[in-house]
Scaffold this active site. Structure first.
Site, PDB file in Angstrom:
ATOM      1  N   ASP A 107     -17.365   2.816 -20.519  1.00  0.00           N
ATOM      2  CA  ASP A 107     -16.531   2.454 -19.385  1.00  0.00           C
ATOM      3  C   ASP A 107     -16.162   3.727 -18.624  1.00  0.00           C
ATOM      4  O   ASP A 107     -17.051   4.493 -18.270  1.00  0.00           O
ATOM      5  CB  ASP A 107     -15.305   1.672 -19.892  1.00  0.00           C
ATOM      6  CG  ASP A 107     -14.387   1.180 -18.792  1.00  0.00           C
ATOM      7  OD1 ASP A 107     -14.734   0.187 -18.133  1.00  0.00           O
ATOM      8  OD2 ASP A 107     -13.325   1.795 -18.585  1.00  0.00           O
ATOM      9  N   HIS A 305     -18.678  -6.582 -21.741  1.00  0.00           N
ATOM     10  CA  HIS A 305     -18.354  -5.203 -21.387  1.00  0.00           C
ATOM     11  C   HIS A 305     -18.038  -4.312 -22.581  1.00  0.00           C
ATOM     12  O   HIS A 305     -18.329  -3.117 -22.557  1.00  0.00           O
ATOM     13  CB  HIS A 305     -17.152  -5.198 -20.437  1.00  0.00           C
ATOM     14  CG  HIS A 305     -16.761  -3.839 -19.966  1.00  0.00           C
ATOM     15  ND1 HIS A 305     -17.574  -3.069 -19.159  1.00  0.00           N
ATOM     16  CD2 HIS A 305     -15.649  -3.089 -20.200  1.00  0.00           C
ATOM     17  CE1 HIS A 305     -16.980  -1.914 -18.909  1.00  0.00           C
ATOM     18  NE2 HIS A 305     -15.806  -1.896 -19.527  1.00  0.00           N
TER      19      HIS A 305
END
Length: 328
Positions: A107, A305
């Protein structure tokens, strides 16, 4: 509060850095692998990787990025620009008595790792990127790009820009907000196709208006959530959000590197259901030019994610295989 057994044999340390101090967790002996988390997490997001990397013969170190966990939290918003975070990473390597390291990020940690490798190739000899692809610095000013997204809705990055706004949403119920945020971008709990997109905010609304609530994804136990919530309840979300508030500054700071490739050996791992992967498909297609040292690139089917937590066994196998392929 209990913690999974796989994090009980780690060593917690605090080392000096330009931020003041960086808290890190390490396990194993061997070549240094520095693990950098994203938003809104902590070193704990690497709990599945630490023991596996240690067993494979590496010194695995997961840090709390400045503003998170037990690392220092500078008050000035400008203290969270990319160049400062790169200096923290270099300071960690030096404080550990090492000259070089492999850096792996997820991320925001992916962007921090990529720029660390780009700007300090003398320190970071290889780079692994999880979930967020590498795109060289440059292009339009970020705030202008984000402002154009969403039509009548507001993109979450724009929503995060005004100090105090997202904080007012998060702070009354940190644990519940985190649970909803993690669920919104996990493969098994994310909103169905056609539902309101949790990356956007309705005018006058909040992000949590679109979060799924009621169950946690399988990768996140109640104990895991307790760990994350305890860290944010102690530190607050300001430092984490300030990373988003420096994107235009980064755009200016990194102008000398516009369009520059990362030439060290690299790895990319993304989730097929992750918007970071799908929205940045062109960046992945450009890897022959932007990541000429790319060793391997994987898109995991059915993955969201939080890739190193959702699919930790696959990620661990890929990571250790890639690390073994690197020059010593």
């Amino acid at each position: 509060m209990s913690q999974p057994a796989q994090v009980t044999d780690v060593t917690h340390r605090q080392v000096p850095s330009p931020a003041g101090r960086i808290h890190l967790v390490e396990q194993g002996v061997g070549p240094l692998v520095l693990l950098v988390h994203g938003f809104p997490e902590s070193w704990y997001s690497w709990r599945h990787q630490l023991p596996v990397l240690a067993a494979a013969g590496y010194r695995a170190v997961a840090m709390d990025v400045r503003g998170y966990g037990r690392s220092s939290k500078p008050e000035e918003a400008t203290a969270y620009r990319m160049l400062d975070l790169i200096e923290d990473n270099v300071a960690v390597v030096q404080a550990l008595g090492e000259e070089t390291a492999v850096i792996v990020g997820h991320d925001w940690g992916s962007a921090i790792a990529a720029n660390s490798a780009l700007i300090r190739p003398d320190v970071f000899r290889a780079v692994g990127l999880l979930s967020v692809p590498y795109a060289p610095p440059g292009g339009p000013r970020p705030s202008e790009v984000f402002a154009q997204l969403g039509c009548d809705e507001e993109f979450y990055v724009s929503y995060f820009q005004e100090p105090g706004r997202a904080e007012a949403e998060i702070e009354p119920d940190v644990r519940g907000w985190l649970a909803g945020f993690y669920a919104a971008f996990s493969a098994e709990t994310m909103p169905a196709p056609g539902a309101l997109d949790p990356h956007f905010v309705s005018r006058g609304g909040t992000l949590r208006d679109r979060f799924p609530f009621g169950r946690l994804p399988a990768w996140l136990s109640e104990d895991d959530l307790d760990v994350y919530a305890a860290e944010f309840e102690r530190t607050g979300p300001v430092g984490a959000l300030n990373r988003y508030r420096n994107m235009d500054r980064d755009w200016e700071d990194l102008a000398d590197f516009n369009g520059k490739p990362i030439t060290q050996p690299s790895l990319f791992l993304g989730g097929a259901l992750d918007a970071s992967t799908t929205w940045m498909a062109e960046a992945i297609q450009a890897y022959p030019a932007t990541l000429p040292g790319l060793v391997s690139s994987y898109i995991l089917d059915g993955c969201g994610h939080w890739i190193q937590q959702e699919r930790h066994e696959e990620v661990n196998e890929i990571l250790t295989g890639w690390l073994a392929s690197l020059p010593t």
